[in-house]
Design a protein around this motif. Structure first.
Motif, PDB file in Angstrom:
ATOM      1  N   ARG A 226       0.829  -1.208   0.000  1.00  0.00           N
ATOM      2  CA  ARG A 226       0.000   0.000   0.000  1.00  0.00           C
ATOM      3  C   ARG A 226       0.867   1.264   0.000  1.00  0.00           C
ATOM      4  NH1 ARG A 226      -1.124   2.421   5.008  1.00  0.00           N
ATOM      5  NH2 ARG A 226      -3.249   2.870   4.356  1.00  0.00           N
ATOM      6  N   TYR A 227       2.162   1.114   0.336  1.00  0.00           N
ATOM      7  CA  TYR A 227       3.080   2.250   0.349  1.00  0.00           C
ATOM      8  C   TYR A 227       3.807   2.422  -0.988  1.00  0.00           C
ATOM      9  CZ  TYR A 227       2.450   1.979   5.423  1.00  0.00           C
ATOM     10  OH  TYR A 227       1.905   1.947   6.684  1.00  0.00           O
ATOM     11  N   LYS A 228       3.525   1.571  -1.928  1.00  0.00           N
ATOM     12  CA  LYS A 228       4.220   1.627  -3.218  1.00  0.00           C
ATOM     13  C   LYS A 228       3.995   2.977  -3.892  1.00  0.00           C
ATOM     14  CE  LYS A 228       4.512  -0.800  -7.683  1.00  0.00           C
ATOM     15  NZ  LYS A 228       5.963  -1.006  -7.730  1.00  0.00           N
ATOM     16  N   GLY A 229       5.095   3.614  -4.270  1.00  0.00           N
ATOM     17  CA  GLY A 229       5.021   4.895  -4.955  1.00  0.00           C
ATOM     18  C   GLY A 229       4.743   6.083  -4.054  1.00  0.00           C
ATOM     19  N   LYS A 230       4.737   5.871  -2.733  1.00  0.00           N
ATOM     20  CA  LYS A 230       4.442   6.954  -1.803  1.00  0.00           C
ATOM     21  C   LYS A 230       5.670   7.310  -0.985  1.00  0.00           C
ATOM     22  CE  LYS A 230      -0.376   5.457  -1.231  1.00  0.00           C
ATOM     23  NZ  LYS A 230      -1.406   4.983  -0.267  1.00  0.00           N
ATOM     24  N   GLU A 231       5.802   8.576  -0.660  1.00  0.00           N
ATOM     25  CA  GLU A 231       6.875   9.033   0.215  1.00  0.00           C
ATOM     26  C   GLU A 231       6.310   9.157   1.625  1.00  0.00           C
ATOM     27  OE1 GLU A 231      10.003   9.454  -0.459  1.00  0.00           O
ATOM     28  OE2 GLU A 231       9.838   9.025  -2.608  1.00  0.00           O
ATOM     29  N   VAL A 232       6.669   8.230   2.491  1.00  0.00           N
ATOM     30  CA  VAL A 232       6.131   8.195   3.849  1.00  0.00           C
ATOM     31  C   VAL A 232       7.294   8.147   4.832  1.00  0.00           C
ATOM     32  CG1 VAL A 232       4.568   7.015   5.442  1.00  0.00           C
ATOM     33  CG2 VAL A 232       4.136   6.904   2.982  1.00  0.00           C
ATOM     34  N   GLU A 233       7.208   8.931   5.891  1.00  0.00           N
ATOM     35  CA  GLU A 233       8.266   8.958   6.890  1.00  0.00           C
ATOM     36  C   GLU A 233       8.329   7.621   7.633  1.00  0.00           C
ATOM     37  OE1 GLU A 233      10.585  11.243   7.651  1.00  0.00           O
ATOM     38  OE2 GLU A 233       9.898  12.333   5.879  1.00  0.00           O
ATOM     39  N   PRO A 234       9.533   7.160   7.983  1.00  0.00           N
ATOM     40  CA  PRO A 234       9.668   5.886   8.696  1.00  0.00           C
ATOM     41  C   PRO A 234       8.844   5.827   9.974  1.00  0.00           C
ATOM     42  CG  PRO A 234      11.808   6.658   7.942  1.00  0.00           C
ATOM     43  CD  PRO A 234      10.831   7.772   7.671  1.00  0.00           C
ATOM     44  N   GLN A 235       8.779   6.961  10.680  1.00  0.00           N
ATOM     45  CA  GLN A 235       8.034   6.961  11.939  1.00  0.00           C
ATOM     46  C   GLN A 235       6.553   6.684  11.711  1.00  0.00           C
ATOM     47  OE1 GLN A 235      10.234   9.184  10.959  1.00  0.00           O
ATOM     48  NE2 GLN A 235      11.699   9.632  12.583  1.00  0.00           N
ATOM     49  N   GLN A 236       6.000   7.187  10.615  1.00  0.00           N
ATOM     50  CA  GLN A 236       4.588   6.926  10.309  1.00  0.00           C
ATOM     51  C   GLN A 236       4.378   5.448   9.989  1.00  0.00           C
ATOM     52  OE1 GLN A 236       2.860   9.426   7.246  1.00  0.00           O
ATOM     53  NE2 GLN A 236       1.156   8.001   6.905  1.00  0.00           N
ATOM     54  N   ILE A 237       5.284   4.894   9.212  1.00  0.00           N
ATOM     55  CA  ILE A 237       5.176   3.475   8.876  1.00  0.00           C
ATOM     56  C   ILE A 237       5.300   2.630  10.141  1.00  0.00           C
ATOM     57  CG2 ILE A 237       6.245   1.580   7.595  1.00  0.00           C
ATOM     58  CD1 ILE A 237       7.142   3.663   5.533  1.00  0.00           C
ATOM     59  N   ALA A 238       6.232   3.006  11.010  1.00  0.00           N
ATOM     60  CA  ALA A 238       6.414   2.270  12.264  1.00  0.00           C
ATOM     61  C   ALA A 238       5.136   2.266  13.083  1.00  0.00           C
ATOM     62  CB  ALA A 238       7.561   2.886  13.074  1.00  0.00           C
ATOM     63  N   SER A 239       4.463   3.414  13.112  1.00  0.00           N
ATOM     64  CA  SER A 239       3.216   3.519  13.864  1.00  0.00           C
ATOM     65  C   SER A 239       2.104   2.691  13.234  1.00  0.00           C
ATOM     66  CB  SER A 239       2.790   4.990  13.944  1.00  0.00           C
ATOM     67  OG  SER A 239       1.516   5.116  14.542  1.00  0.00           O
ATOM     68  N   GLU A 240       1.993   2.751  11.903  1.00  0.00           N
ATOM     69  CA  GLU A 240       0.889   2.067  11.219  1.00  0.00           C
ATOM     70  C   GLU A 240       1.078   0.557  11.160  1.00  0.00           C
ATOM     71  OE1 GLU A 240      -0.352   5.758   8.218  1.00  0.00           O
ATOM     72  OE2 GLU A 240       0.774   4.047   7.444  1.00  0.00           O
ATOM     73  N   LEU A 241       2.332   0.123  11.058  1.00  0.00           N
ATOM     74  CA  LEU A 241       2.589  -1.316  10.919  1.00  0.00           C
ATOM     75  C   LEU A 241       3.128  -1.952  12.197  1.00  0.00           C
ATOM     76  CD1 LEU A 241       4.241  -1.518   7.368  1.00  0.00           C
ATOM     77  CD2 LEU A 241       1.865  -1.923   8.003  1.00  0.00           C
ATOM     78  N   SER A 242       3.445  -1.127  13.181  1.00  0.00           N
ATOM     79  CA  SER A 242       3.999  -1.632  14.446  1.00  0.00           C
ATOM     80  C   SER A 242       5.268  -2.447  14.206  1.00  0.00           C
ATOM     81  CB  SER A 242       2.958  -2.472  15.198  1.00  0.00           C
ATOM     82  OG  SER A 242       1.827  -1.707  15.518  1.00  0.00           O
TER      83      SER A 242
END
Length: 634
Positions: A226-242
C-alpha cells in the motif's frame, strides 16, 4: 565537507565515513581528493567530481585499498560504507594480506614510500577553508595526517584510527534486537516500466525469505505494498505497521546490468542501520536474491545457525530464467484482472518449461487458477481442478510450501466440499508459516461457512493482527461478525474500514447485507448502489441489490436486476447462484430451487454459504434444498 553537507542535506554517521575517506586519500596520495581555486570550486568538486585514482599518485597502492577509499568517498550516502565496522573489516582483511606478503617476501621494504605528486598549497588552503564543520572522523585522524610513514605502517595507523571512529559512532547507540520488520516495495528507478516486475518481485522474494527467520515478524506483501510509490516517513510506517525496522531498496536496470541499493532503517528514529549496493548482471539475478537474503539476515540476526541459513537461502530453482519468469508472473497476478491473471498463468508455464521441478512456479500457477473462480471470472469447474493439480504438483516437489497448502484448503471446501481435508490443509499451512495472514484468512472463511463463528472470528482477528492494513481482511471480519449475528459489531467494523477508504466497495456491500437483514431497506439499497458504482457493476453487488429490492417490495426493479444479469451472462460468467438469490427474494420458489440445483451441478463456490445465510430459511424445509445441503457436505 561531505556532498550532503555541501547541499544542505541531513548528515549522519556516514558523513564521518566520507570524511575519513578524504583523510585516507590524502595520506596515501599526498594530496586532497577535491580541489579548486576558490571555495565554490572545491564545493562543486565535492558534489560533482570523482577523485583521480590513487594509482596516479602512488604506484604501489593495492587495488583493494583503492576500492576501500573510493567506496568511502561515494557521493550517495547509501552507496558508501554504512558503518565504521564494515570499513574496519575490509581494512583488517587488507592488512592480513599485506602482513602475509611481507612474510613471504613479496613486499621487500615497508619503509619505502610510494611516489607521490605534491598538492599545491592553494588547493590545500581552499579545502581547509571549506571544512567549517569538522566531523568526529576528521578529529580522530588529525594526528595521522602529520606523518608520512611507509605504506603498510600507514595502513596500520588507519586501522587503529577506524577502530576509534567505530567506537565513537557506536557510543550512545542502544543496540536492540529487531523483532519486527517491514520490507517496503523497492523502487524501480530504471526509467522503464517493463522492469517493474523486478522491483516488485525481489521485494516479495525477500519478504518470503526473511519470514523464515525465527522470532522475526515480517509484514506481509499486502500490508507493505500500500506504500508503493508513496513518500512516507519511517516513523509513520512504524506507527501504522507496528515495526521496529524498515528495509527499502532501489532497483536500476540498464540492459543486462542490474544495480540494487538497500537500506535498513530504524523505524523510530529514521537513522540508517545498514546499507549496501549490489551491481550484477541480470543473468545473476538468482544468485543476487540469495546474497541479499543472506546479507540482510546477518544484519538482523548476526551469525545464523546452519538450519536458519538453509531456510533463508533456500533455492526453489537453479535456473535464473525460470526465476525471472516466476517474478514476472507474480507481478501480473497481483493486478487481479482476468486478463492479467491469465497472463500470469502463461508466465508460470514458461518458468516450468525452463525448470519442470520449480515448486514455487506450480504454487504461483495454483494461486492464479484459484483466483479466477473466486473473483467470478470463470465457472468453478474451469479453474479449480487446475488449481488443485498445480498445488498438488508443487507439494509433490516440496511439501513445506505453505502457499500450496493454502490453495488446497480453498479448493477443498469451495469446490471439493471436503471440509475436513480443507481444514487440515489450513492447519498445515499455519504450522509451516505461523505469520501467514492468508492462511488464517482462508481458515476463518471455512470456519464461518461451517457455522463455527467464534473460531472464525478468532482466526480473522489473528489475520488482522498480522496484516492490519489490508482492507479485505477488515471487511471480512465484519462479514463473519454478521454471520455470527453480531450486527452492531459488524456495522462498526465495516464503518471503520470506510473511514480508512470510503471507496472500498466490499465494505459498502457488507453494510447493505446487514441493513437488509434488519429490514432497513432504504439504507441497504443506498449501500448497494454505492457499492455498485465503486465495483464497476459487479454481478455480486447487482445480486445483493436485486434481493434487497425484492424484499422491499420493489419487484419491478428487482426484475430489472435479473435482466441485467442475463445481459452480462451473455458476455461473461455469472453464477447461477446469483439468479437463485434474486428469485428467492421475489418469493419465486421454483425458479430459486432450479437455479440452486444448477449451481450445485456447477459446483459453484457460493453454495458454501447456504448453511449460514438466513435468506434461505424459507426454503430449508424443501427436500430439494435438503439434498443440496447434504451434497455440499452439511
Amino acid at each position: 565537507m561531505s556532498p550532503e553537507q555541501a547541499r544542505g542535506l541531513k548528515v549522519d554517521a556516514r558523513t564521518d565515513i566520507w570524511s575519513l575517506g578524504v583523510v585516507m586519500y590524502e595520506v596515501v596520495a599526498g594530496r586532497k581528493p577535491f580541489s579548486g581555486d576558490t571555495v565554490a570550486d572545491v564545493i562543486n568538486s565535492v558534489i560533482e567530481k570523482t577523485p583521480a585514482p590513487l594509482l596516479r599518485y602512488a604506484s604501489d597502492v593495492p587495488e583493494a585499498l583503492e576500492w576501500i577509499v573510493s567506496r568511502a568517498l561515494r557521493k550517495q550516502k547509501d552507496a558508501r560504507y554504512q558503518t565504521a565496522n564494515e570499513l574496519l573489516f575490509d581494512l583488517k582483511e587488507l592488512k592480513k594480506k599485506i602482513d602475509f606478503a611481507k612474510l613471504t617476501g613479496e613486499i621487500t621494504s615497508p619503509a619505502v614510500m610510494p611516489a607521490r605528486v605534491p598538492a599545491s598549497d592553494a588547493q590545500t588552503d581552499v579545502l581547509a577553508a571549506t571544512s567549517t564543520y569538522p566531523s568526529s572522523a576528521e578529529f580522530i585522524v588529525t594526528e595521522i595526517k602529520r606523518h608520512r610513514l611507509a605504506f603498510t605502517v600507514c595502513l596500520l595507523v588507519l586501522v587503529a584510527g577506524i577502530v576509534g571512529v567505530g567506537i565513537y559512532l557506536k557510543a550512545g547507540k542502544t543496540e536492540i534486537a529487531i523483532e519486527s520488520l517491514a520490507v517496503l516495495p523497492f523502487r524501480n528507478e530504471s526509467g522503464n516500466t517493463d522492469a517493474e516486475y523486478l522491483s516488485d518481485g525481489i521485494t516479495e522474494s525477500l519478504i518470503n525469505s526473511l519470514s523464515q527467520l525465527p522470532k522475526l515478524s515480517v509484514k506481509a506483501r499486502s500490508s507493505v505494498f500500500r506504500y508503493k510509490g508513496k513518500e512516507v516517513e519511517p516513523q509513520q510506517i512504524a506507527s501504522e505497521l507496528s515495526v521496529q525496522a524498515i528495509l527499502t531498496g532501489r532497483v536500476v536496470q540498464r540492459g543486462d546490468e542490474l544495480a540494487l541499493y538497500l537500506s535498513l532503517v530504524d523505524a523510530r528514529s529514521g537513522n540508517q542501520l545498514w546499507g549496501e549496493q549490489y551491481n550484477r548482471r541480470l543473468t545473476d539475478l538468482l544468485a543476487l536474491q540469495r546474497e541479499i537474503a543472506r546479507d540482510v539476515s546477518s544484519k538482523l540476526r548476526g551469525k545464523l545457525s546452519g538450519a536458519d541459513e538453509q531456510r533463508v537461502m533456500k533455492d526453489y530453482t537453479a535456473n535464473t530464467e525460470a526465476f525471472r519468469l516466476y517474478l514476472n508472473g507474480r507481478y501480473h497476478y497481483f493486478k487481479l484482472t482476468e486478463a492479467e491473471i491469465r497472463k500470469s498463468i502463461g508466465l508460470f508455464q514458461q518458468a516450468l518449461d525452463a525448470d519442470p521441478a520449480y515448486a514455487r512456479a506450480y504454487a504461483g500457477m495454483a494461486d492464479s487458477y484459484r483466483t479466477l473462480p473466486i473473483a467470478s471470472y470463470v465457472p468453478s469447474k474451469e479453474a479449480f481442478p487446475q488449481a488443485k493439480a498445480a498445488a498438488r504438483r508443487a507439494l509433490d516437489i516440496d511439501d513445506d510450501l505453505a502457499d500450496a497448502h493454502i490453495v488446497l484448503g480453498w479448493v477443498g471446501f469451495w469446490f471439493d466440499w471436503d471440509w475436513t481435508g480443507a481444514e487440515n490443509q489450513f492447519r498445515r499451512a499455519i504450522e509451516l508459516s505461523p505469520d501467514n495472514a492468508d492462511a488464517y484468512r482462508g481458515y476463518a472463511q471455512l470456519l464461518s461457512s461451517l457455522g463455527r463463528h467464534d473460531e472464525a472470528i478468532a482466526m480473522i482477528e489473528k489475520a488482522r493482527a498480522l496484516d492490519a492494513l489490508t482492507l479485505v481482511i477488515q471487511a471480512l471480519e465484519a462479514q463473519y461478525l454478521f454471520y455470527a449475528g453480531r450486527d452492531g459489531e459488524a456495522i462498526a467494523r465495516a464503518q471503520k474500514v470506510l473511514q480508512g477508504d470510503s471507496t472500498f466497495w466490499l465494505a459498502h456491500n457488507i453494510l447493505g447485507r446487514i441493513y437488509t437483514r434488519q429490514e432497513r431497506y432504504d439504507e441497504a439499497i443506498a449501500a448497494f448502489v454505492r457499492a455498485r458504482e465503486l465495483s464497476s457493476d459487479s454481478p455480486e453487488v447487482i445480486t445483493q441489490l436485486g434481493y434487497a429490492l425484492a424484499k422491499s417490495g420493489k419487484h419491478e426493479q428487482a426484475q430489472a436486476t435479473l435482466k441485467e444479469l442475463r445481459l452480462i451472462a451473455a458476455e461473461k460468467y455469472v453464477p447461477a447462484y446469483s439468479f437463485a438469490m434474486i428469485y428467492n427474494g421475489l418469493g419465486e420458489r421454483e425458479d430459486a430451487l432450479k437455479h440452486l440445483e444448477k449451481s450445485f451441478q456447477e459446483r459453484e463456490a457460493q453454495l458454501t454459504f447456504i448453511k449460514i445465510d438466513t435468506r434461505w430459511d424459507g426454503l430449508r424445509a424443501e427436500p430439494r434444498f435438503q439434498a443440496i445441503l447434504r451434497g455440499v457436505g452439511f
